[in-house]
Design a protein around this motif. Structure first.
Motif, PDB file in Angstrom:
ATOM      1  N   LEU A 145       0.844  -1.205   0.000  1.00 31.06           N
ATOM      2  CA  LEU A 145       0.000   0.000   0.000  1.00 31.06           C
ATOM      3  C   LEU A 145       0.876   1.251   0.000  1.00 31.06           C
ATOM      4  O   LEU A 145       0.603   2.215  -0.732  1.00 31.06           O
ATOM      5  CB  LEU A 145      -0.915  -0.025   1.223  1.00 31.06           C
ATOM      6  CG  LEU A 145      -2.006   1.032   1.311  1.00 31.06           C
ATOM      7  CD1 LEU A 145      -3.198   0.495   2.088  1.00 31.06           C
ATOM      8  CD2 LEU A 145      -1.505   2.301   1.993  1.00 31.06           C
ATOM      9  N   ARG A 146       1.956   1.238   0.781  1.00 39.05           N
ATOM     10  CA  ARG A 146       2.854   2.392   0.833  1.00 39.05           C
ATOM     11  C   ARG A 146       3.524   2.610  -0.518  1.00 39.05           C
ATOM     12  O   ARG A 146       3.672   3.743  -0.993  1.00 39.05           O
ATOM     13  CB  ARG A 146       3.903   2.194   1.934  1.00 39.05           C
ATOM     14  CG  ARG A 146       3.285   2.047   3.307  1.00 39.05           C
ATOM     15  CD  ARG A 146       4.257   2.024   4.474  1.00 39.05           C
ATOM     16  NE  ARG A 146       5.529   1.360   4.295  1.00 39.05           N
ATOM     17  CZ  ARG A 146       6.339   1.045   5.305  1.00 39.05           C
ATOM     18  NH1 ARG A 146       5.950   1.321   6.570  1.00 39.05           N
ATOM     19  NH2 ARG A 146       7.488   0.459   5.095  1.00 39.05           N
ATOM     20  N   ALA A 147       3.938   1.522  -1.160  1.00 39.35           N
ATOM     21  CA  ALA A 147       4.621   1.637  -2.446  1.00 39.35           C
ATOM     22  C   ALA A 147       3.688   2.173  -3.519  1.00 39.35           C
ATOM     23  O   ALA A 147       4.086   2.981  -4.372  1.00 39.35           O
ATOM     24  CB  ALA A 147       5.183   0.273  -2.866  1.00 39.35           C
ATOM     25  N   GLU A 148       2.438   1.741  -3.483  1.00 35.58           N
ATOM     26  CA  GLU A 148       1.463   2.231  -4.466  1.00 35.58           C
ATOM     27  C   GLU A 148       1.210   3.723  -4.274  1.00 35.58           C
ATOM     28  O   GLU A 148       1.072   4.476  -5.236  1.00 35.58           O
ATOM     29  CB  GLU A 148       0.156   1.438  -4.327  1.00 35.58           C
ATOM     30  CG  GLU A 148       0.269  -0.002  -4.806  1.00 35.58           C
ATOM     31  CD  GLU A 148      -1.008  -0.796  -4.552  1.00 35.58           C
ATOM     32  OE1 GLU A 148      -1.905  -0.256  -3.855  1.00 35.58           O
ATOM     33  OE2 GLU A 148      -1.098  -1.955  -5.022  1.00 35.58           O
ATOM     34  N   LEU A 185      -4.449   2.819   4.901  1.00 41.36           N
ATOM     35  CA  LEU A 185      -3.220   2.522   5.645  1.00 41.36           C
ATOM     36  C   LEU A 185      -3.562   2.114   7.077  1.00 41.36           C
ATOM     37  O   LEU A 185      -2.979   1.164   7.614  1.00 41.36           O
ATOM     38  CB  LEU A 185      -2.297   3.738   5.647  1.00 41.36           C
ATOM     39  CG  LEU A 185      -0.978   3.570   6.409  1.00 41.36           C
ATOM     40  CD1 LEU A 185      -0.138   2.451   5.787  1.00 41.36           C
ATOM     41  CD2 LEU A 185      -0.191   4.885   6.441  1.00 41.36           C
ATOM     42  N   ARG A 186      -4.508   2.826   7.674  1.00 40.34           N
ATOM     43  CA  ARG A 186      -4.923   2.466   9.031  1.00 40.34           C
ATOM     44  C   ARG A 186      -5.508   1.054   9.056  1.00 40.34           C
ATOM     45  O   ARG A 186      -5.223   0.261   9.964  1.00 40.34           O
ATOM     46  CB  ARG A 186      -5.938   3.476   9.548  1.00 40.34           C
ATOM     47  CG  ARG A 186      -6.388   3.193  10.994  1.00 40.34           C
ATOM     48  CD  ARG A 186      -7.440   4.186  11.479  1.00 40.34           C
ATOM     49  NE  ARG A 186      -6.913   5.520  11.567  1.00 40.34           N
ATOM     50  CZ  ARG A 186      -7.308   6.552  10.823  1.00 40.34           C
ATOM     51  NH1 ARG A 186      -8.272   6.364   9.913  1.00 40.34           N
ATOM     52  NH2 ARG A 186      -6.784   7.732  10.960  1.00 40.34           N
ATOM     53  N   GLU A 187      -6.316   0.746   8.063  1.00 44.36           N
ATOM     54  CA  GLU A 187      -6.933  -0.578   8.003  1.00 44.36           C
ATOM     55  C   GLU A 187      -5.875  -1.670   7.832  1.00 44.36           C
ATOM     56  O   GLU A 187      -5.961  -2.743   8.445  1.00 44.36           O
ATOM     57  CB  GLU A 187      -7.939  -0.612   6.850  1.00 44.36           C
ATOM     58  CG  GLU A 187      -9.154   0.285   7.101  1.00 44.36           C
ATOM     59  CD  GLU A 187     -10.012   0.473   5.858  1.00 44.36           C
ATOM     60  OE1 GLU A 187      -9.655  -0.101   4.804  1.00 44.36           O
ATOM     61  OE2 GLU A 187     -11.032   1.191   5.942  1.00 44.36           O
ATOM     62  N   ASN A 208      -1.715  -5.518  13.254  1.00 45.38           N
ATOM     63  CA  ASN A 208      -1.741  -5.527  14.722  1.00 45.38           C
ATOM     64  C   ASN A 208      -2.490  -6.743  15.264  1.00 45.38           C
ATOM     65  O   ASN A 208      -2.070  -7.349  16.257  1.00 45.38           O
ATOM     66  CB  ASN A 208      -2.382  -4.242  15.239  1.00 45.38           C
ATOM     67  CG  ASN A 208      -1.533  -3.022  14.953  1.00 45.38           C
ATOM     68  OD1 ASN A 208      -0.308  -3.105  14.842  1.00 45.38           O
ATOM     69  ND2 ASN A 208      -2.182  -1.870  14.826  1.00 45.38           N
ATOM     70  N   ALA A 209      -3.590  -7.083  14.609  1.00 43.90           N
ATOM     71  CA  ALA A 209      -4.363  -8.241  15.058  1.00 43.90           C
ATOM     72  C   ALA A 209      -3.548  -9.523  14.919  1.00 43.90           C
ATOM     73  O   ALA A 209      -3.574 -10.399  15.796  1.00 43.90           O
ATOM     74  CB  ALA A 209      -5.662  -8.338  14.252  1.00 43.90           C
ATOM     75  N   ALA A 210      -2.808  -9.639  13.821  1.00 46.68           N
ATOM     76  CA  ALA A 210      -1.984 -10.836  13.613  1.00 46.68           C
ATOM     77  C   ALA A 210      -0.872 -10.921  14.656  1.00 46.68           C
ATOM     78  O   ALA A 210      -0.559 -12.011  15.167  1.00 46.68           O
ATOM     79  CB  ALA A 210      -1.390 -10.811  12.201  1.00 46.68           C
ATOM     80  N   VAL A 211      -0.271  -9.791  14.994  1.00 48.71           N
ATOM     81  CA  VAL A 211       0.813  -9.785  15.981  1.00 48.71           C
ATOM     82  C   VAL A 211       0.274 -10.100  17.371  1.00 48.71           C
ATOM     83  O   VAL A 211       0.872 -10.879  18.125  1.00 48.71           O
ATOM     84  CB  VAL A 211       1.546  -8.424  15.951  1.00 48.71           C
ATOM     85  CG1 VAL A 211       2.534  -8.316  17.116  1.00 48.71           C
ATOM     86  CG2 VAL A 211       2.272  -8.231  14.618  1.00 48.71           C
TER      87      VAL A 211
END
Length: 980
Positions: free
Chosen positions: A886-889, A913-915, A921-924
């Motif tokens: 997303l950042r690269a796009e 980006l927040r999403e 965060n949920a995965a971590v």
């Protein structure tokens, strides 16, 4: 815009309405009066202006009060019944104003239906900047200009800062003139201070009006000034009947005037004093005069108008919690006459010390507040108990002799003594109390001149024993102490205070010594054992915290603190403020504490108006009530007990390369010149990226000439690049290696520089000279680790939120980057998660107000998930890749760099980006097995201690990188990264 005539007509209508309908009942008429007041200023009513009545505000007793009207960010108005003496309600208005954060109103008004007292606490703490009678409002609305719908600058008639600056300027100019013509400095200082007291005295009633002015007018020759002004000072020091020209001059004391100063003045000097005598010295503020005056002395090009002073409202952030709050709570909750008498006896023996007093502004404010508290005790006794004669004061009284000061500057101490002498008379006038103003207190025994920490023989300086300690010690960072104070002094200091780490900031010694010097607060004496000090931001982190606040928390509790704010005083720094109680009795500690923190100003319906000559603060403080405040000045879980984890050392982590000289850094053109000389030079020329490059364009903007570990013989293979370094770097390094001055030139930002290196001063320049063709800090271990992997992980070292990114290993990282020799997507996901961010915030160092990534305190204590399944590892890696995609796009399609992209997270509304970060965060969190409803920091701390314990026992633990149990870890090394 409404014209003056229409404004006058509207306000005249309001005044006529009030005269007809208002009787002055606070409870029944306040709201209707305020609504009509707003109408008079051009609003439909206060609701339409977005103001609120009866707004709940926490008071100093821990309860809730109700402010009559709050209109953020403009004004808070407190109504009192007709005939009320508004002077008695200043503290209530100040308390409301203090607590109304964020978006605090700029002004406060006290009103008794007949007059408006207008306060601007940001510039003038205890005195209204103006008073307007209701009947005069139609023609004198200038001080209330901020009430109109359009933003109009108010015009105040009692803005005392301006008068104070001008008065200080004249006296300072006279002093500077005396010194310039070689008048003995002690005599010049004594003369100026005696003249200061005389000028004040003729305007506050200690001398007959115009006595000094007439004497100056009668001085026709230099001899006249010697005789007449010297004669006045002699009379002020004479106890008994005086005749002639000085008949009726009262006895002041034998301290300030013990040696009457007699000087023949030049016409210019006499003119300066004559101009000074025209000021109304009753409007000169002693709490700011001293600093402005002191900092104007000896500086011909820098007048008082340019000097900074510590604002009284900042001083109250110490005096309020440490002195006013505990006394107010006891005074207002004591329910018997005998109890009030005991409080009166105690307050009159209560003592205060400022061990770095300067010109006495903290002590002056403390004195003024204690006199108000004393007056409140008398008021309660007289109004609630008929047996008490309000005209009799059976006890002694709080005097300037209750206050003590220490400072290394003798003249500042003399100014402080003069300021405190004036405080008594000013308190008498403000509070209408029947105490004798003369003779002034002789304070010679209350103030010490000298170093407050250590004597020349290496022993600790003896401090006064007092109930409380307040002040703001010198703001001197740890790496500047030796440079500013010298090696011998630092050696004596560290020998006298071995409990304070050598890398602690200078102010930490005052924090530690203050806590050691306090007698504990007990139930028998709940007013003792308290302190409030201002310090550098470093007091709450690393070595400074270990030396000071850690010990303070261990022996009591921090009850109110300011985490971070710009300081109003001379030093251009951000500060932290801690107010604490030293006690072993938990019952004496408040159930909630107040933590203040800096926030961006909130945009209101109206902009905050400017007052007088001073702009409003460009920052806001907010406050939250918390159950505890830890030694990091935070209410978060205290993670100072976290242990360094041996497993984390398996990953090479550190600061990027420090060139040490600009010649090592090349532009495209310079690189082209070297490459034209020989293609072989590509061996020693590398792309070079700094943090700003990564956060803006994602491309290295310059090149680094790096011979790495090559010997001088091996470097000869690159003659043109080597000649550049020989011509530009070698002479500089030879010059710096000639001597060993007392400072660490490379102190700025070297994570792996330790205390021993700092102790060596600039000895490292000899090492630089020995390998002059190499970078100052080439970080060989880190460079080799990075070279062994296709890409490395990095973030900017100074950042509010670490933004992690991968960099091609061919690119050399600058020293503003924190580098991690980790190439896998899983590690990116862990470090970019909110879990790691919270640990970073709790453990990072501070550079001004900005957090700084410190490898030792953050990374090496950070526990990694200990039992992630392969699916969890893959989920984190994929979520991390999604964030980077997303950042690269965004960079490719919208041309948005990382810095600008992450700023969108501060804005409301949906944000992809927040999403993406929420998925990560949920995965971590799942991999850690953390409970969402429990504090993450506490869970991380528990895990840190568990991992440390298991590691010490030789049991297997997991650290940075892909877990060894994961099959095909190479699948987690994708190819995206910043490259050339």
């Amino acid at each position: 815009m409404v014209g003056s005539a229409e404004k006058t007509a509207n306000l005249k209508t309001f005044v006529q309405w009030a005269a007809k309908h208002i009787t002055g009942d606070e409870k029944g008429e306040a709201q209707v009066f305020l609504d009509r007041l707003f109408q008079g200023f051009g609003w439909e009513g206060f609701k339409e202006a977005n103001a609120f009545c009866e707004l709940r505000v926490k008071n100093t007793n821990g309860g809730t009060s109700f402010a009559d009207l709050v209109w953020k960010p403009v004004v808070v108005i407190e109504m009192k019944k007709r005939g009320t003496d508004l002077n008695k309600h200043y503290s209530q208005a100040f308390t409301y104003w203090t607590r109304l954060v964020p978006n605090r109103p700029r002004f406060a008004i006290l009103c008794n239906f007949d007059e408006f007292w207008i306060y601007d606490f940001e510039t003038q703490l205890d005195t209204p900047v103006d008073k307007v009678l209701l009947k005069d409002l139609p023609t004198r609305f200038g001080p209330l200009n901020f009430m109109f719908p359009e933003d109009v600058k108010p015009i105040f008639g009692n803005h005392q800062e301006t008068v104070t600056r001008k008065a200080a300027d004249k006296l300072a100019a006279c002093f500077n003139s005396l010194i310039a013509r070689k008048v003995d400095q002690p005599l010049a200082q004594r003369f100026i201070l005696q003249m200061l007291m005389a000028l004040f005295s003729e305007d506050i009633g200690l001398l007959d009006k115009y006595v000094v002015t007439r004497l100056l007018d009668d001085c026709k020759t230099p001899q006249d000034t010697y005789d007449l002004l010297g004669g006045l000072f002699t009379a002020m020091n004479t106890n008994g009947v005086k005749g002639g020209r000085f008949k009726g001059v009262p006895y002041f004391n034998g301290g300030l005037f013990a040696q009457p100063a007699m000087i023949e003045l030049t016409d210019t000097e006499k003119s300066l004093l004559r101009t000074a005598s025209d000021f109304d010295w009753s409007k000169v503020r002693p709490e700011i005069f001293g600093t402005i005056f002191e900092h104007s002395l000896g500086k011909e090009q820098r007048h008082a108008q340019g000097a900074h002073y510590t604002s009284p409202v900042d001083i109250m952030k110490v005096v309020g919690p440490t002195i006013v709050a505990p006394w107010t709570e006891r005074i207002e909750t004591t329910s018997t006459l005998d109890g009030l008498k005991k409080l009166l006896a105690r307050i009159e023996s209560f003592t205060v010390l400022d061990p770095a007093c300067g010109s006495g502004n903290f002590l002056y404010v403390a004195y003024r507040e204690l006199k108000r508290l004393e007056a409140r005790i008398y008021e309660r006794m007289a109004t609630e108990y008929k047996s008490v004669d309000p005209n009799q004061r059976p006890f002694g009284f709080v005097s300037a002799a209750n206050f003590y000061g220490m400072d290394v500057n003798p003249f500042a101490v003399d100014i402080a003594k003069a300021t405190m002498m004036l405080a008594h008379k000013l308190a008498i006038d403000e509070l209408h109390i029947s105490e004798s103003a003369l003779p002034l207190d002789n304070l010679d025994a209350n103030f010490k001149v000298g170093d407050a920490l250590v004597q020349a023989d290496g022993t600790r300086t003896e401090w006064f024993e007092t109930d409380v300690i307040v002040g703001n010690p010198p703001f001197l960072g740890s790496k500047l102490v030796k440079r500013m104070l010298g090696t011998s002094y630092v050696n004596r200091l560290r020998k006298a205070y071995p409990e304070v780490p050598g890398m602690a900031d200078f102010c930490v010694y005052w924090f530690r010594r203050a806590n050691d010097n306090l007698k504990p607060c007990t139930s028998a004496d709940p007013f003792a054992g308290r302190a409030g000090l201002v310090g550098t931001q470093a007091v709450r982190s690393n070595a400074s915290r270990l030396g000071g606040l850690d010990q303070i928390v261990a022996s009591g509790a921090i009850i109110e603190a300011v985490e971070n704010q710009p300081w109003s005083g001379e030093a251009n720094v951000n500060v932290s403020i801690a107010n604490w109680i030293k006690t072993e009795q938990a019952t004496l500690l408040p159930k909630t504490r107040r933590l203040w923190f800096k926030v961006d100003p909130v945009k209101g319906a109206k902009a905050k108006p400017q007052a007088g000559d001073q702009n409003p603060a460009d920052y806001e403080l907010d406050m939250r009530e918390v159950p505890f405040i830890n030694s990091s000045l935070s209410d978060l879980t205290d993670v100072t007990g976290a242990k360094a984890l041996a497993i984390n050392a398996t990953a090479v982590v550190g600061q990027g390369l420090t060139p040490g000289h600009s010649a090592f850094v090349l532009t495209d053109e310079e690189r082209g010149t070297l490459m034209a000389a020989s293609k072989k030079n590509a061996d020693v020329i590398h792309p070079y990226m700094i943090g700003d490059d990564a956060l803006s364009t994602g491309k290295p903007a310059r090149w680094l000439l790096d011979f790495e570990r090559k010997t001088i013989v091996e470097a000869q293979a690159y003659p043109v690049p080597l000649k550049r370094i020989q011509d530009q770097v070698l002479p500089d390094r030879m010059e710096k290696a000639k001597a060993l001055p007392d400072r660490d030139e490379d102190a700025q930002g070297n994570d792996d520089g330790d205390e021993d290196e700092v102790k060596k001063g600039r000895a490292h320049h000899q090492a630089f000279l020995a390998k002059w063709w190499q970078l100052s800090y080439g970080r060989p271990k880190l460079s080799e680790a990075v070279a062994s992997i296709p890409r490395y992980l990095a973030c900017s070292r100074v950042t509010k939120r670490p933004i992690f990114f991968f960099v091609d290993s061919a690119i050399k990282p600058g020293d503003a980057m924190q580098v991690f020799a980790l190439a896998d997507d899983y590690s990116f996901g862990i470090l970019q998660s909110d879990v790691h961010w919270q640990w970073f915030i709790a453990k990072c160092g501070k550079l001004t107000e900005r957090p700084r990534y410190n490898g030792d305190s953050v990374f090496h204590t950070f526990p990694w998930p200990q039992a992630p399944t392969a699916a969890m590892v893959t989920a984190i890696a994929n979520a991390g890749k999604a964030v980077r995609t997303l950042r690269a796009e965004a960079a490719e399609k919208q041309g948005i760099g990382l810095r600008a992209l992450y700023r969108t997270l501060d804005l409301p509304g949906k944000n992809p980006l927040r999403e993406a970060h929420e998925v990560l965060n949920a995965a971590v969190m799942k991999a850690y097995g953390f409970a969402a409803k429990k504090p993450i920091l506490q869970q991380l701390l528990d895990l840190n201690l568990k991992v440390a314990d298991r590691s010490a026992k030789g049991e297997p633990v997991l650290g940075p990188g892909v877990p060894s149990s994961y099959k095909n870890p190479s699948n987690l090394i994708s190819s995206d990264c910043f490259s050339t």
